[in-house]
Design an enzyme around this catalytic site. Structure first.
Site, mmCIF file in Angstrom:
data_model
loop_
_atom_site.group_PDB
_atom_site.id
_atom_site.type_symbol
_atom_site.label_atom_id
_atom_site.label_comp_id
_atom_site.label_asym_id
_atom_site.label_seq_id
_atom_site.Cartn_x
_atom_site.Cartn_y
_atom_site.Cartn_z
ATOM 1 N NE ARG A 59 -4.321 -1.343 0.230
ATOM 2 C CZ ARG A 59 -4.507 -2.404 -0.568
ATOM 3 N NH1 ARG A 59 -3.578 -2.745 -1.445
ATOM 4 N NH2 ARG A 59 -5.619 -3.102 -0.503
ATOM 5 C CG HIS A 61 -3.294 -0.574 -6.512
ATOM 6 N ND1 HIS A 61 -3.670 0.024 -5.342
ATOM 7 C CD2 HIS A 61 -3.281 -1.905 -6.236
ATOM 8 C CE1 HIS A 61 -3.877 -0.888 -4.410
ATOM 9 N NE2 HIS A 61 -3.642 -2.073 -4.931
ATOM 10 C CD GLU A 72 -3.017 3.335 -5.129
ATOM 11 O OE1 GLU A 72 -3.911 2.481 -5.232
ATOM 12 O OE2 GLU A 72 -1.884 3.096 -4.656
HETATM 13 C C1 DGY Z 1 -5.672 -6.013 -2.777
HETATM 14 O O1 DGY Z 1 -6.415 -6.956 -3.046
HETATM 15 O O2 DGY Z 1 -5.551 -5.595 -1.632
HETATM 16 C C2 DGY Z 1 -4.897 -5.404 -3.890
HETATM 17 O O3 DGY Z 1 -4.232 -4.276 -3.524
HETATM 18 C C3 DGY Z 1 -5.781 -5.139 -5.091
HETATM 19 O O4 DGY Z 1 -5.994 -6.340 -5.666
#
Ligand code: DGY
Length: 325
Positions: free
Chosen positions: A238, A286, A267
């Protein structure tokens, strides 16, 4: 005839999981690429029994207050930092996520970014596009050696473990910090170390921890000064686990060599953000889980969680099992 439960899906999902949900529910699906605003989201959940939410939606107490009939929150992601889980738990609402099905795709993306940064692939493409390729010479676009290098994994969970499996194929030495699954560590021959040791000894640092108050800015200005000047940072976790301003400074001053980011803070990151324009930084939007099969399987898991919650059964993947007492 009993009425079908009402469900809101906050973005278009693949056909297979959608069909499964539609077979059992009356579905409204947000049709736009951009997410609903908080007001739009609240307006769509006033009478729903369940929601399939994306990581772009904040599922907080304001949202919960607007959805009095809600029985289940099914997040279409393994990460759930967009959900105020305590607030959901206080209302007795189970929250589902989609672990497992995106492990390999996300590790593929992390390793692809590691290789792309190490071998300066994006710079190479730009070099030709800019008509700079005049000849071959020994010091042209030299990168970092991957084979035999040390990889530091922050968060040896499912995805960190899958990343380590890939690294083993490249003969890398693996260190890790965070994650308590000894079987994962043993299987890939990873050595547990302190964060400081990991940062000091790793040629590549790859982030695989969830975003929590404890991991927010785990890579900050201090951490960056502890890394090797030749180090490469990879983030597919993240954006918030890295202090973006500190990273920008570290890359601009060659405190570390390179970063490859699948996730950013903020983001989405704006096209004019300085990180996007640094030669030693690769930023992609992402895409860790972005393969057809993975997004279908995430949808199927999200559908299973949703339908179980609507039936009043335990969710197959529940992040707050305490709601079941
Ligand atoms: C998640 O699933 O947490 C990813 O960041 C997106 O698929």
């Amino acid at each position: 005839m009993s009425q079908k439960p009402k469900v809101f899906i906050s973005r278009t999902i693949p056909d297979e999981p959608l069909a499964r949900i539609q077979a059992a529910c009356e579905v409204t699906m947000w049709p736009h690429e951009m997410p609903p605003s908080p007001d739009e989201l609240r307006a769509h959940v006033t009478d729903v029994d369940g929601i399939v939410s994306m990581l772009t939606e904040r599922i907080d107490s304001d949202f919960l207050a607007a959805a009095p009939n809600l029985k289940v929150i099914s997040n279409y992601a393994v990460g759930y930092d967009n959900v105020d889980v305590s607030a959901a738990t206080a209302k007795g609402l189970p929250v589902g996520n989609t672990p497992g099905v995106l492990t390999e795709a996300t590790a593929d993306q992390a390793f692809a970014l590691l290789l792309a940064a190490a071998r300066r692939l994006v710079e190479g493409v730009e070099y030709i596009r800019n008509d700079e390729w005049q000849t071959w010479y020994p010091l042209q676009l030299l990168g970092s050696t991957v084979s035999g290098a040390t990889l530091g994994i922050i968060g040896l969970g499912r995805i960190g473990h899958a990343m380590a499996q890939r690294a083993r194929g490249f003969g890398m030495r693996i260190l890790y910090y965070g994650g308590s699954n000894q079987a994962f560590a043993d299987e890939v021959g990873a050595t547990k170390v302190s964060l400081e040791t990991l940062l000091q000894e790793s040629d590549f640092v790859s982030l695989h921890c969830p975003l929590t108050p404890a991991t927010r800015h785990i890579i900050d200005a201090v951490a960056l000064t502890q890394m090797k000047s030749s180090a490469i940072l990879v983030n597919t976790a993240r954006g918030g686990v890295v202090d973006s301003n500190a990273l920008l400074h570290a890359l601009q001053t060659n405190q570390i060599r390179y970063a490859a980011l699948d996730v950013t803070d903020p983001e989405p990151i704006a096209a004019d953000h300085p990180l996007v324009h640094l030669p030693n930084c690769i930023v992609v939007p992402h895409l860790g889980s972005a393969t057809w099969e993975t997004r279908i399987n995430m949808g199927l898991l999200a559908a299973e969680n949703l339908l179980a919650g609507l039936r009043g059964e335990p969710l197959p993947n529940c992040v707050n099992p305490e709601v079941y007492g």
